[in-house]
Design an enzyme around this catalytic site. Sequence first.
Site, PDB file in Angstrom:
ATOM      1  N   CYS A 129       0.835  -1.206   0.000  1.00 26.68           N
ATOM      2  CA  CYS A 129       0.000   0.000   0.000  1.00 26.68           C
ATOM      3  C   CYS A 129       0.868   1.254   0.000  1.00 26.68           C
ATOM      4  O   CYS A 129       1.716   1.427   0.879  1.00 26.68           O
ATOM      5  CB  CYS A 129      -0.941   0.050   1.200  1.00 26.68           C
ATOM      6  SG  CYS A 129      -1.999   1.521   1.127  1.00 26.68           S
ATOM      7  N   THR A 265     -10.612  -0.812 -10.483  1.00 30.58           N
ATOM      8  CA  THR A 265     -11.183   0.486 -10.837  1.00 30.58           C
ATOM      9  C   THR A 265     -12.324   0.393 -11.849  1.00 30.58           C
ATOM     10  O   THR A 265     -13.275   1.183 -11.784  1.00 30.58           O
ATOM     11  CB  THR A 265     -10.054   1.395 -11.380  1.00 30.58           C
ATOM     12  OG1 THR A 265      -9.041   1.504 -10.363  1.00 30.58           O
ATOM     13  CG2 THR A 265     -10.541   2.778 -11.719  1.00 30.58           C
TER      14      THR A 265
END
Length: 303
Positions: A129, A265
């Site tokens: 991350c 996405t």
Amino acid sequence: MIELEVDLGGLRLKGPVLAASGTFGYGTEVPLLDRSKLAGMVSKGIFLRPRTGTPPARIVETPSGMLNAIGLQGPGVDALIRDYAPLWASWAFPVFVNLNAESIEEYGELTARLDGVPGVAGFEVNISCPNVDQGGMYFGNDPVAAGRVTAAVRRRTKLPVWVKLTPMVTDIGVVARSVEAEGADALCAVNTFVGMSIDLNSRRPRLANRTGGLSGPAIRPLAVHLAHQAARAVRIPVVGVGGIVSAEDALEFLVAGCAAVQVGTATFIDGGAIARVHDGIAAYLASNGFESLEELPRYLPRD
Ligand SMILES: Cc1cc2nc3c(=O)[nH]c(=O)nc-3n(C[C@H](O)[C@H](O)[C@H](O)COP(=O)(O)O)c2cc1C
């Protein structure tokens, strides 16, 4: 009828298309989506304790993609076990929990808390991350640390362990091999790329976090290359992720050596993206004379 079943390190999935972490919530936020084609889902990243994440603005649109800096907002592991896992236990597809921690010990502790909880099918270890100060990409940047995190998780569970790699490295093959050596069952390649966007009115970064993770079609050729490099470096399966919108995009990852793919996405733009990609893969295989995904020739020269 085209056979799309996939063997991911001993785990049979009914198809090759999964929902990527952070883009499908905990699965409850997207009740209207067609889940019949979903091979599996990875939960939003979870820490031991609740987190508020980063302040807004957290999302910026960019050419063919987006930057996000959510900072792994989440309810913590106790709430996940209480509120979500019981629902997952009744679902028709496996749910993987995306694990996050600030230390190697904490990764182990988190795994121990979740191991054996009904509804938790396995783990995707997030060592990639870009939006947290402690941990996150730091572990994924360093092959030794990446291996140690993998070992800490592996020791505490017999469930499938996938490790999600960062693209922000010089040689992804080195990290992939280190993670494989410590017992990962599969790799996921890749997480978002670090990016930045400037607002010319304020002359400040658009994201409060200054930088964010770039996702969407903008990263696809980069992600295909990195997933391919990872697949060349190891024997365990690689799950390709990054910018998949269409079946053809997914097929690029599959031909490049991936066993399965995740769609992220694209779901924000089209709630039917996963089902569309699944059906399109079957259609491509049929029109090219293949009876199963296994028959698809892979381009995978070994190092
Ligand atoms: C809003 C958002 C939140 C995300 N949260 C996580 C997360 O919690 N854990 C993780 O490993 N990846 C997370 N990701 C990364 C995605 O799972 C995926 O690796 C990345 O977006 C590239 O795939 P895509 O282009 O299909 O979205 C997140 C991505 C987005 C856009």
